[in-house]
Design a protein around this motif. Structure first.
Motif, short mmCIF file in Angstrom:
data_model
loop_
_atom_site.label_atom_id
_atom_site.label_comp_id
_atom_site.label_asym_id
_atom_site.label_seq_id
_atom_site.Cartn_x
_atom_site.Cartn_y
_atom_site.Cartn_z
N ASN A 137 0.87 -1.18 0.00
CA ASN A 137 0.00 0.00 0.00
C ASN A 137 0.90 1.23 0.00
N PHE A 163 1.49 5.67 -0.65
CA PHE A 163 1.07 7.04 -0.85
C PHE A 163 1.64 7.53 -2.18
N LEU A 184 -2.43 10.35 -8.13
CA LEU A 184 -3.14 9.07 -8.09
C LEU A 184 -3.62 8.63 -9.46
N TYR A 204 -12.57 1.24 -4.85
CA TYR A 204 -12.01 2.58 -4.92
C TYR A 204 -12.80 3.53 -4.04
N LYS A 257 -9.79 9.04 -4.64
CA LYS A 257 -8.83 9.33 -3.57
C LYS A 257 -7.96 8.12 -3.24
N ALA A 258 -8.40 6.92 -3.65
CA ALA A 258 -7.63 5.70 -3.40
C ALA A 258 -8.17 4.59 -4.28
N TRP A 264 -7.67 0.11 -5.19
CA TRP A 264 -7.12 -1.19 -4.85
C TRP A 264 -7.02 -2.00 -6.14
N MET A 294 -2.95 5.33 -2.49
CA MET A 294 -3.71 6.34 -1.77
C MET A 294 -3.13 7.72 -2.06
N GLU A 295 -4.00 8.68 -2.30
CA GLU A 295 -3.53 10.03 -2.55
C GLU A 295 -2.84 10.59 -1.31
#
Length: 328
Positions: free
Chosen positions: A147, A149, A153, A171, A182-183, A185, A198-199
């Protein structure tokens, strides 16, 4: 595509005291030591049949050394090198054995600053799954996911989906118009994710997730940490995520690297699987049930290494990747 990424393969963490880290990962979490040499420790979960899924390297500065992905064939490495060169990235091949236990591999600093490695072959190692009498600590089973950052994104998601064939499983998106992710998977091996993005200020590693046998094994990890007076290493959980449905526990290792113990997600192998959308305002996306998420979980991450200079990569703003000309 002219190449095939199979799954998340292994990760390298730089740690300040290898002996201290060994006690945490081997005795408490239950990793199996495959090999130790020249300030490096090569570990695997009890289920794993490859030489390593985690490398600990002694260093003055703790950071992420690299994230590695297994590919289907050796020829895939040359095709992936061509792909990254077209993005303006420098690529470097390492020969068999340069990373102990591993065959020829490709290393690249991707357009977003992450040190990535791709490899097709690794020496086999004994599967310890049914040697229950030899299991230590919590008995970590296998590597599950990374995972991260990322500062851009949308562009990073495009690279993993269009460049490597990842599929979006879930998402997080804003409710305003226009909606903004914003995120995300992303998976290759048919579960919820091999990598999540993840943003945030990046490039940084948020955590490495390792699969556990069941919920009880995660509770046992808590008991082991409590019995060893190491309960302060627990950052978040245990609890259950809305995203992925996984039962989780987040730990911080002696250098602050975040490790997730993870179980009970679901399969995504069906070709008609549709991504699940979560609203950015829905608190159940991160915690279906459990204690409130600590601020450190949202804020902290592991810096990543610049392979050329062996120093942390400078964190980037959201426009830097596009300004560099890597993503059109």
């Amino acid at each position: 595509m002219p190449y095939s990424v199979v799954r998340a393969g292994h990760a390298e963490l730089l740690v300040r005291d290898l002996a201290v880290s060994r006690r945490f990962y081997e005795d408490v979490l239950g990793f199996v030591v495959t090999e130790e040499r020249e300030g490096r420790l090569f570990l695997r979960g009890v289920e794993e049949r490859h030489h390593h899924s985690l490398v600990l390297t002694e260093s003055e500065v703790p950071m992420l050394g690299h994230l590695a992905f297994l590919v289907a064939e050796n020829d895939d490495l040359d095709a992936i090198a061509t792909y990254f060169q077209a993005l303006g990235c420098d690529v470097h091949f390492i020969e068999e054995g340069e990373e102990p236990g591993q065959g020829r591999a490709l290393r690249v600093q991707d357009p977003f600053g992450f040190p990535l490695e791709f490899y097709a072959e690794m020496l086999p190692a004994e599967c310890m799954l049914q040697k229950y009498h030899l299991h230590k600590g919590a008995g970590v089973r296998r590597l599950d996911h990374f995972n991260c950052f990322v500062s851009d994104l949308a562009s990073c998601e495009a690279m993993w989906c269009e460049g490597f064939g990842c599929r979006v499983t879930e998402y997080v998106e804003t409710d305003e118009d226009p909606r903004v992710k914003k995120a995300v998977w992303l998976q290759r091996k048919g579960n919820v994710h091999d990598i999540a993005l993840m943003e945030g200020k990046g490039p940084r590693l948020h955590h490495i997730g390792f699969w556990m046998d069941d919920m009880g094994s995660i509770i046992r990890a808590c008991d082991i940490l409590g019995g060893a007076e190491m309960h302060a290493h627990i950052e978040r959980g245990p609890g259950r995520h809305g995203i992925s449905n996984a039962f989780f526990l987040y730990l911080r290792d002696p250098d602050g690297h975040r490790i997730e113990l993870y179980t009970s997600d679901y399969l995504t192998v069906d070709p008609d699987h549709q991504p699940i959308r979560w609203s950015a305002t829905d608190p159940r996306r991160q915690t279906l049930w459990g204690h409130q998420t600590p601020e450190s979980w949202w804020r902290d991450g592991t810096t990543v290494m610049d392979w050329e200079r062996c120093v942390p990569v400078e964190l980037r703003g959201v426009t830097d990747v596009r300004a560099a000309g890597y993503i059109k």
